[in-house]
Design an enzyme around this catalytic site. Structure first.
Site, mmCIF file in Angstrom:
data_model
loop_
_atom_site.group_PDB
_atom_site.id
_atom_site.type_symbol
_atom_site.label_atom_id
_atom_site.label_comp_id
_atom_site.label_asym_id
_atom_site.label_seq_id
_atom_site.Cartn_x
_atom_site.Cartn_y
_atom_site.Cartn_z
ATOM 1 N N GLY A 62 -0.979 0.737 4.510
ATOM 2 C CA GLY A 62 -0.263 1.989 4.342
ATOM 3 C C GLY A 62 0.619 2.417 5.497
ATOM 4 O O GLY A 62 0.329 2.163 6.663
ATOM 5 N N SER A 63 1.713 3.075 5.135
ATOM 6 C CA SER A 63 2.645 3.720 6.059
ATOM 7 C C SER A 63 3.325 2.746 7.011
ATOM 8 O O SER A 63 3.768 3.124 8.090
ATOM 9 C CB SER A 63 1.948 4.824 6.852
ATOM 10 O OG SER A 63 1.429 5.790 5.961
ATOM 11 N N ALA A 91 0.814 -1.213 0.000
ATOM 12 C CA ALA A 91 0.000 0.000 0.000
ATOM 13 C C ALA A 91 0.851 1.267 0.000
ATOM 14 O O ALA A 91 2.079 1.235 0.091
ATOM 15 C CB ALA A 91 -0.940 -0.022 1.206
ATOM 16 N N HIS A 92 0.152 2.378 -0.056
ATOM 17 C CA HIS A 92 0.766 3.699 -0.139
ATOM 18 C C HIS A 92 1.605 4.033 1.100
ATOM 19 O O HIS A 92 1.226 3.738 2.223
ATOM 20 C CB HIS A 92 -0.306 4.766 -0.335
ATOM 21 C CG HIS A 92 -1.340 4.782 0.748
ATOM 22 N ND1 HIS A 92 -2.340 3.841 0.841
ATOM 23 C CD2 HIS A 92 -1.519 5.616 1.789
ATOM 24 C CE1 HIS A 92 -3.091 4.109 1.890
ATOM 25 N NE2 HIS A 92 -2.612 5.183 2.479
ATOM 26 N N GLY A 93 2.787 4.601 0.842
ATOM 27 C CA GLY A 93 3.644 5.056 1.923
ATOM 28 C C GLY A 93 4.394 3.962 2.651
ATOM 29 O O GLY A 93 5.029 4.223 3.671
#
Length: 190
Positions: A146-147, A127-129
């Site tokens: 994410g992250s 996922a993103h980040g």
């Protein structure tokens, strides 16, 4: 680049660059300003979105999507969801392999990065980040939210699920079908 091979029905957008001896099979899409290093293999039906940076000797198996929008929405007062633009970078370092139909998402801010030597199996979602360390192994159907930060030399068995905003310590191992709920210390097996 020199000695690049480009298959039928490939689309290469403006400002993209492709390094020496890279092979691009048919039906690949390479977005505006994307950078692909030397000696890469990009199999059929891969999408490399705008401004994605790919290092040298990277292998992208069929259907991989690198730089698709991260899953980012905010709830409006009427209960509907407004999309948050996902415009930051995705970086794939040298000697990485991404399996068939794997996705690596672009974040709204910062970057998504997969570090050198990591090998990712088919049907994996990053996922993103997310930052994935060096020489990580991820088996099929892993999902990383994410992250999250995944340390060097981590191993995820098939169908491991990782929530967002946690850290997986260097050398940790998660066996197949593990649902990780919190950060994991280095060199721990879960």
């Amino acid at each position: 680049g020199r000695d690049v091979s480009v298959g039928a029905f490939v689309v290469i957008d403006s400002g993209a660059s492709i390094g020496d001896r890279t092979v691009i099979f048919r039906n690949v899409t390479i977005g505006r300003g994307a950078q692909i290093g030397c000696d890469c293999i990009v199999h059929s039906n891969v999408s490399i979105r705008d401004r994605v940076i790919i290092g040298n000797r990277v292998i992208l198996q069929n259907g991989a999507v690198v730089g698709g929008d991260g899953f980012g929405f905010v709830r409006r007062s009427d209960g509907t969801h407004e999309k948050i633009p996902q415009t930051a970078l995705v970086v794939i370092e040298d000697d990485v392999e991404l399996g068939a139909n794997t996705t690596v998402d672009r974040p709204a801010v910062g970057e998504t990065r997969i570090k050198a030597g990591t090998k990712v199996d088919n049907l994996v979602q990053i996922a993103h980040g997310v930052t994935v360390g060096r020489n990580v192994l991820m088996a099929a159907q892993v999902g990383v939210a994410g992250s999250t930060e995944v340390g060097d030399d981590v191993v995820f068995g098939g169908q491991v699920g990782v929530p967002g905003h946690i850290t997986i310590g260097r050398g940790a191992i998660a066996v197949a079908k593990t649902g990780i709920t919190n950060s994991v210390d280095p060199r721990v097996m879960v």
